[in-house]
Enzyme design. Structure first.
Site, short mmCIF file in Angstrom:
data_model
loop_
_atom_site.label_atom_id
_atom_site.label_comp_id
_atom_site.label_asym_id
_atom_site.label_seq_id
_atom_site.Cartn_x
_atom_site.Cartn_y
_atom_site.Cartn_z
N GLY A 291 1.79 -2.39 -6.53
CA GLY A 291 1.91 -1.09 -5.89
C GLY A 291 0.69 -0.22 -6.12
O GLY A 291 -0.27 -0.25 -5.35
N HIS B 113 12.97 -2.73 -1.19
CA HIS B 113 12.14 -2.15 -2.25
C HIS B 113 12.91 -1.00 -2.90
O HIS B 113 13.59 -0.23 -2.22
CB HIS B 113 10.81 -1.64 -1.68
CG HIS B 113 9.86 -1.26 -2.77
ND1 HIS B 113 9.96 -0.05 -3.43
CD2 HIS B 113 8.83 -1.92 -3.34
CE1 HIS B 113 9.01 0.00 -4.37
NE2 HIS B 113 8.32 -1.13 -4.32
N GLU C 185 11.47 -6.85 -9.59
CA GLU C 185 10.80 -5.59 -9.88
C GLU C 185 11.71 -4.69 -10.72
O GLU C 185 12.50 -3.92 -10.16
CB GLU C 185 10.46 -4.86 -8.58
CG GLU C 185 9.49 -5.61 -7.70
CD GLU C 185 8.58 -4.66 -6.93
OE1 GLU C 185 7.36 -4.77 -7.07
OE2 GLU C 185 9.11 -3.79 -6.21
N SER D 21 3.88 -2.31 -12.49
CA SER D 21 2.70 -2.01 -13.32
C SER D 21 1.78 -3.21 -13.52
O SER D 21 1.25 -3.41 -14.62
CB SER D 21 3.13 -1.46 -14.68
OG SER D 21 3.91 -0.30 -14.52
N TRP E 269 0.81 -1.23 0.00
CA TRP E 269 0.00 0.00 0.00
C TRP E 269 0.84 1.27 0.00
O TRP E 269 0.31 2.37 -0.10
CB TRP E 269 -0.93 0.01 1.22
CG TRP E 269 -2.04 -0.99 1.15
CD1 TRP E 269 -2.34 -1.82 0.11
CD2 TRP E 269 -3.03 -1.26 2.16
NE1 TRP E 269 -3.43 -2.60 0.41
CE2 TRP E 269 -3.87 -2.27 1.67
CE3 TRP E 269 -3.27 -0.75 3.43
CZ2 TRP E 269 -4.95 -2.77 2.40
CZ3 TRP E 269 -4.34 -1.25 4.16
CH2 TRP E 269 -5.17 -2.24 3.65
N GLY F 59 5.61 1.74 -11.12
CA GLY F 59 4.94 2.97 -10.66
C GLY F 59 4.65 4.00 -11.73
O GLY F 59 4.61 3.71 -12.93
P1 PGA Z 1 3.53 -0.53 -9.24
O1 PGA Z 1 4.54 -0.69 -8.03
O2 PGA Z 1 2.58 -1.70 -9.19
O3 PGA Z 1 2.85 0.77 -8.98
O4 PGA Z 1 4.36 -0.51 -10.47
C1 PGA Z 1 5.15 -1.90 -7.76
C2 PGA Z 1 6.05 -1.73 -6.59
O5 PGA Z 1 6.56 -0.61 -6.38
O6 PGA Z 1 6.28 -2.68 -5.83
#
Ligand code: PGA
Length: 253
Positions: A235, A95, A166, A214, A10, A172
């Protein structure tokens, strides 16, 4: 067969305890409905110990970070023992958003992972390249990050880890574009090769590798179908009612 993992990070949401309660209720319901999937949520620290599970609740709790320190004069830090004592099963470690802000040296990563395992918290270790260069230098980055995080562990300890691949270019609001299924498939094979070279075949074959970057309602099924993907770390879609259920549902098929 191990359940696939739908982990919802979150980040810095929601803003109030009322919103937390609404989101938590929704996820709890979905965790029950899709009990073939392990539904994990990682709330911000003020909410981490709220709404403990009652008998029959399936929702699994994670922190978004932990300190490498066990106790003492470390203002603002949160220990593995603390999050364990309020019901966390997992902790996200490394992260990219935290790596960018703080110094995550090899020792920092290793000590955080060790602290989690010592307190029986399962680490969700994030790693991934900034960019995909044509020369393939990103492969070295992945290997370095994996060895940094796992290098201090015994084979038994490594088996408690979940890896979250990731790629930063796909994460993001700054994402260049989402990953496609061919890229994801070939990267999972690449990661298993790296694991095999460094930690042996058994670990390489059994390590759960979840994908983050994403993941949304519209691409969840395509990515969930990629062979070798053990789940998602989500995310921006993680607190969006419209997107949560299709993402969990994709992993249940
Ligand atoms: P996102 O983020 O799904 O917004 O790309 C993933 C994450 O930061 O773990």
């Amino acid at each position: 067969m191990a359940k696939k993992i739908a982990a919802f990070n979150w980040k810095l949401n929601p803003g109030t305890v009322e919103e937390f309660n609404t989101l938590h209720k929704q996820l709890k319901r979905l965790a029950k409905k899709y009990d073939s999937v392990e539904v994990v949520f990682a709330p911000p620290l003020p909410f981490i110990g709220y709404k403990h599970n009652k008998d029959g609740d399936q929702l699994v709790r994670s922190s978004q970070m932990i300190s490498k320190e066990f106790a003492g004069a470390h203002t603002g830090e949160v220990s593995a023992a603390m999050i364990k004592s309020v019901g966390c099963v997992y902790s996200i470690i490394g992260h990219s958003e935290r790596r960018k802000r703080y110094d995550y040296s090899q020792m920092e990563m290793r000590n955080k992972v060790t602290a989690a395992i010592f307190h029986k918290v399962k680490p969700i270790i994030c790693f991934g390249e900034d960019v995909r260069d044509k020369k393939g230098m990103y492969i070295d980055t992945l290997e370095e990050q994996l060895v940094d995080a796992l290098g201090g562990l015994t084979p038994t300890e490594i088996k408690k880890v979940v890896l979250a691949y990731e790629p930063i270019w796909a994460i993001g609001s700054g994402a260049k574009r989402p990953i496609n299924e061919k890229e994801l498939f070939s990267t999972i094979i690449l990661i298993r090769n790296i694991l095999s070279r460094n930690f042996g075949e058994d670990i390489a074959m059994k390590m759960p590798i979840i994908y983050g970057g994403s993941v949304k309602a519209h691409n969840a099924q395509t990515l969930a179908n990629v062979q070798g993907v053990s789940g998602f770390l989500v995310g921006s879609a993680s607190h969006d009612f419209e997107q949560i259920e299709p993402i969990i549902s994709a992993l249940s098929k």
